[in-house]
Design a protein around this motif. Structure first.
Motif, PDB file in Angstrom:
ATOM      1  N   ASP A 251     -24.444  23.753   6.058  1.00 36.21           N
ATOM      2  CA  ASP A 251     -23.719  23.654   4.507  1.00 36.21           C
ATOM      3  C   ASP A 251     -23.055  22.449   4.400  1.00 36.21           C
ATOM      4  OD1 ASP A 251     -24.567  26.220   4.067  1.00 36.21           O
ATOM      5  OD2 ASP A 251     -22.885  27.075   5.168  1.00 36.21           O
TER       6      ASP A 251
ATOM      7  N   ARG B 266     -16.421  23.946   5.462  1.00 31.23           N
ATOM      8  CA  ARG B 266     -17.754  25.012   4.911  1.00 31.23           C
ATOM      9  C   ARG B 266     -17.276  26.259   4.364  1.00 31.23           C
ATOM     10  NH1 ARG B 266     -20.141  26.917   8.308  1.00 31.23           N
ATOM     11  NH2 ARG B 266     -19.218  26.277  10.366  1.00 31.23           N
ATOM     12  N   THR B 267     -15.927  26.559   4.745  1.00 30.03           N
ATOM     13  CA  THR B 267     -15.474  28.050   4.332  1.00 30.03           C
ATOM     14  C   THR B 267     -14.126  27.825   3.791  1.00 30.03           C
ATOM     15  OG1 THR B 267     -14.382  28.350   6.447  1.00 30.03           O
ATOM     16  CG2 THR B 267     -16.857  28.817   6.333  1.00 30.03           C
ATOM     17  N   ARG B 268     -13.627  28.850   2.864  1.00 31.96           N
ATOM     18  CA  ARG B 268     -12.431  29.082   2.285  1.00 31.96           C
ATOM     19  C   ARG B 268     -11.052  28.868   3.705  1.00 31.96           C
ATOM     20  NH1 ARG B 268      -9.122  34.234  -0.524  1.00 31.96           N
ATOM     21  NH2 ARG B 268      -7.098  33.091  -0.526  1.00 31.96           N
TER      22      ARG B 268
ATOM     23  N   TYR C 270     -17.886  22.870  -1.711  1.00 30.63           N
ATOM     24  CA  TYR C 270     -17.811  24.379  -1.379  1.00 30.63           C
ATOM     25  C   TYR C 270     -18.052  25.348  -2.423  1.00 30.63           C
ATOM     26  CZ  TYR C 270     -16.065  28.873   0.011  1.00 30.63           C
ATOM     27  OH  TYR C 270     -15.976  30.406   0.225  1.00 30.63           O
TER      28      TYR C 270
END
Length: 456
Positions: free
Chosen positions: A69, A121-123, A429
């Motif tokens: 990602d 890649r993530t919160r 993101y």
């Protein structure tokens, strides 16, 4: 004991990173912001701690982390362009030895700003980076606030963990950063998941914000006062009861002024009357010299180009005798004075092209965060209400930095470049997950007619 604790803490980070390599990224943020190797007097002080975690964070991402990602954004390309241009200006610098010394840490800060968004890649990762940045800076801020309350402040006299005047340990820089992170503290208190919002989180957040507000007083840095005023104006822009808040703010200032040290009020007074302050007069002279220098050297003189300046300026002093006040003008001479402004720092060192790249990087960040704010502000989904506030917080932090950098040469400050990296990561993101969220909404099965009728 402090040295052993710091060493054990970093060793634990190294060990845990073998299972979760992203922890090495967080460890580098902690090391680069707080500089525990400077605080230490034992093992860490003899190790290249920053280089170790810098290498580990890259190696962990390349060898162990999922890169499916990861995206490269336009602003990362701008940082690459700025990195290459700075490398060229360093080779052709007016003062090659001094330029190489600054380049030795600037390239690392720029490289990490390019690399950081690739890992977000993530919160949870975005939040973790913001949390570590705020807490690492807060260690210095809380230390300074306690000493300020104890009467240990003063311009150039407030000492944090160590007797050091570089990075965030410099008074004007920490004053700017302390005010800039206030919006991020509020976002973490409201929307954080690592430490979910409750009374304990809010108690710490309020105390930390109070500590941030004390730093400009303890350091007696005029930059901090300007940043605090700008932040207040920005919050008033969106406040519902702005007149009430303005009245409370004015009352707070009126109550606080009698308790401020005389040295602080005297120094803040030079903001209005800069001709009576040699420091302010010198800055104006340096900025004038920079404009003339760039007229002859449009591509700049490389890092530390200010060493070649020679200044001549006038200061005005008021001498009072009885009821008579006489203004006395004195001619001053000085040389090799720093730019004391990020804008003139970029202009003098990297010339017109470098300044344009840097300004594009900053302005595009403000625009991207505004786009995210407008795109997400009206969403009401269970996981769609943290994005707009975070975009606003990052935007406010950058605005504070841009105003503060008018008076401090922090164009390449690593903490600010990390914030830009977080902005790039958030932009990437949300650009990736938004189509997926929209797709899930479109794929929801239609309600049965009977159910729809009852609902209606």
């Amino acid at each position: 004991m402090i040295d052993l604790c710091l060493t054990a803490f970093l060793c634990l980070y190294l060990a845990l990173g073998l299972k979760r390599p992203f922890l090495w990224v967080l460890a580098y943020l902690y090391v680069d912001i707080l500089a525990p190797q400077v605080i230490s007097w034992g093992i860490l002080s003899h190790l290249p701690t920053s280089l170790i975690f810098f290498t580990a964070s890259f190696a962990g991402w390349l060898l162990l982390d999922d890169k499916s990602d990861s995206r490269f954004t336009f602003r990362q390309f701008l940082i690459v362009l700025l990195l290459l241009y700075c490398a060229y200006s360093t080779i052709t610098a007016d003062f090659p030895v001094e330029a190489a010394a600054k380049w030795s840490w600037v390239w690392k800060a720029l490289i990490f700003a390019i690399f950081l968004p690739l890992t977000l890649r993530t919160r949870l990762r975005i939040e973790a980076v913001i949390l570590v940045m705020v807490l690492a800076a807060s260690a210095i801020i809380i230390d300074g606030a306690i000493k300020t309350l104890g009467g240990g402040g003063g311009y150039g006299a407030l000492r944090f963990f160590v007797d050091n005047n570089t990075g965030l340990y410099e008074g004007s820089i920490i004053s700017c950063v302390a005010i800039a992170i206030i919006p991020l503290i509020l976002w973490l208190a409201r929307h954080g998941t690592v430490f979910p919002s409750d009374w304990r989180v809010w108690t710490f957040a309020v105390a930390l914000i109070f500590s941030c507000a004390l730093i400009p007083i303890g350091t007696q840095a005029r930059t901090g006062l300007v940043c605090l005023g700008i932040l207040a104006v920005l919050y008033l822009r969106t406040a519902k009861h702005r007149f009430l808040i303005m009245a409370l703010m004015a009352g707070s200032v009126a109550l606080a002024v009698p308790f401020l040290p005389a040295s602080y009020t005297a120094r803040m007074g030079t903001i209005e009357n800069n001709q009576s302050d040699k420091s302010a007069s010198t800055r104006l002279a340096v900025w004038k010299w920079t404009l003339g220098y760039v007229g002859d050297h449009p591509f700049g003189g490389g890092f530390e180009a200010y060493l070649g300046n020679s200044l001549r300026f006038e200061t005005v002093q008021a001498q009072t005798s009885g009821n008579t006040t006489i203004l006395v003008t004195q001619t001053q001479e000085d040389g090799s004075r720093a730019f004391h402004s990020s804008y003139f720092e970029m202009l003098g060192e990297q010339g017109i092209p470098g300044l344009l790249i840097w300004l594009t990087l900053q302005i595009s960040g403000l625009i991207q965060m505004e786009i995210l704010r407008r795109r997400w502000k009206k969403r009401t989904g269970p996981d769609e209400q943290w994005q707009a506030p975070l975009a606003v917080s990052l935007q406010l932090a950058q605005v504070i930095y841009l105003f503060g950098s008018l008076f401090v040469g922090i164009a390449f400050q690593p903490f600010i470049l990390m914030l830009i990296g977080v902005q790039c990561g958030l932009w990437s993101y949300l650009g990736r997950v938004e189509p997926k969220l929209a797709g899930r909404i479109m794929q929801r099965p239609p309600m049965r007619p009977g159910v729809a009728a009852v609902t209606a």
